[in-house]
Scaffold this motif. Structure first.
Motif, PDB file in Angstrom:
ATOM      1  N   ILE A  49      -3.684  -8.050   5.952  1.00 16.88           N
ATOM      2  CA  ILE A  49      -4.609  -9.098   5.516  1.00 16.88           C
ATOM      3  C   ILE A  49      -5.412  -8.578   4.326  1.00 16.88           C
ATOM      4  N   GLN A  50      -5.520  -9.416   3.302  1.00 12.49           N
ATOM      5  CA  GLN A  50      -6.259  -9.034   2.101  1.00 12.49           C
ATOM      6  C   GLN A  50      -7.722  -8.775   2.447  1.00 12.49           C
ATOM      7  N   GLN A  51      -8.255  -7.669   1.925  1.00 12.11           N
ATOM      8  CA  GLN A  51      -9.648  -7.319   2.164  1.00 12.11           C
ATOM      9  C   GLN A  51     -10.540  -7.883   1.059  1.00 12.11           C
ATOM     10  N   THR A  52     -11.799  -8.112   1.421  1.00 16.83           N
ATOM     11  CA  THR A  52     -12.776  -8.513   0.417  1.00 16.83           C
ATOM     12  C   THR A  52     -13.195  -7.269  -0.372  1.00 16.83           C
ATOM     13  N   LYS A  53     -13.872  -7.494  -1.473  1.00 19.81           N
ATOM     14  CA  LYS A  53     -14.366  -6.378  -2.288  1.00 19.81           C
ATOM     15  C   LYS A  53     -15.294  -5.495  -1.451  1.00 19.81           C
ATOM     16  N   LYS A  62      -7.633  -1.395   7.119  1.00 18.78           N
ATOM     17  CA  LYS A  62      -6.833  -2.597   6.873  1.00 18.78           C
ATOM     18  C   LYS A  62      -6.275  -3.111   8.199  1.00 18.78           C
ATOM     19  N   VAL A  63      -6.097  -4.424   8.270  1.00 16.72           N
ATOM     20  CA  VAL A  63      -5.483  -5.045   9.442  1.00 16.72           C
ATOM     21  C   VAL A  63      -4.014  -5.286   9.109  1.00 16.72           C
ATOM     22  N   TYR A  64      -3.156  -4.429   9.647  1.00 16.13           N
ATOM     23  CA  TYR A  64      -1.726  -4.542   9.409  1.00 16.13           C
ATOM     24  C   TYR A  64      -1.144  -5.623  10.300  1.00 16.13           C
ATOM     25  N   MET A  65      -0.325  -6.491   9.692  1.00 11.85           N
ATOM     26  CA  MET A  65       0.217  -7.642  10.404  1.00 11.85           C
ATOM     27  C   MET A  65       1.712  -7.554  10.647  1.00 11.85           C
ATOM     28  N   GLY A  66       2.380  -6.677   9.956  1.00 12.63           N
ATOM     29  CA  GLY A  66       3.820  -6.605  10.137  1.00 12.63           C
ATOM     30  C   GLY A  66       4.489  -5.802   9.046  1.00 12.63           C
ATOM     31  N   SER A  67       5.798  -5.956   8.980  1.00 10.70           N
ATOM     32  CA  SER A  67       6.577  -5.212   8.005  1.00 10.70           C
ATOM     33  C   SER A  67       7.803  -6.025   7.631  1.00 10.70           C
ATOM     34  N   GLY A  68       8.517  -5.547   6.632  1.00 12.36           N
ATOM     35  CA  GLY A  68       9.685  -6.285   6.189  1.00 12.36           C
ATOM     36  C   GLY A  68      10.667  -5.403   5.451  1.00 12.36           C
ATOM     37  N   LYS A  69      11.831  -5.984   5.194  1.00  9.95           N
ATOM     38  CA  LYS A  69      12.907  -5.283   4.505  1.00  9.95           C
ATOM     39  C   LYS A  69      13.252  -6.022   3.227  1.00  9.95           C
ATOM     40  N   GLU A  70      13.523  -5.254   2.187  1.00 10.93           N
ATOM     41  CA  GLU A  70      13.962  -5.839   0.930  1.00 10.93           C
ATOM     42  C   GLU A  70      15.485  -5.883   0.908  1.00 10.93           C
TER      43      GLU A  70
END
Length: 91
Positions: A49-53, A62-70
């Protein structure tokens, strides 16, 4: 050559306070970042999730939500050059 990133998100990790209400719907700003190394499952990217300044300046976690493959794949559409042998267009 084209690339896509197939991502799997853990929806239970969504902080409801991060959902932005806009004119056309509700949004969650996320970041998809390339990993330094591929993990044991072949994932090449991570999603959080994008963090504020202010959160970044306070060095909040950071709040990690998942992962992915290219994935890379060849385009099915040929790039036609006028006058080439592949050009079967009538004009």
């Amino acid at each position: 050559m084209s690339k896509i990133i197939n991502v799997r998100l853990e929806l239970d990790k969504i902080d409801k306070t991060k959902i932005v209400v806009g004119e056309k719907g509700k949004y969650l700003n996320i970041i998809v970042a390339e990993r330094k190394e591929t993990d044991q499952y072949g994932n090449t990217h991570t999603v959080y999730i994008q963090q504020t300044k202010e959160e970044r300046e306070a060095k909040e976690e950071k709040v990690y939500m998942g992962s992915g493959k290219e994935f890379e794949f060849e385009n099915d559409v040929k790039n036609l050059v006028p006058g080439s042998d592949d050009d079967d267009l009538p004009f």
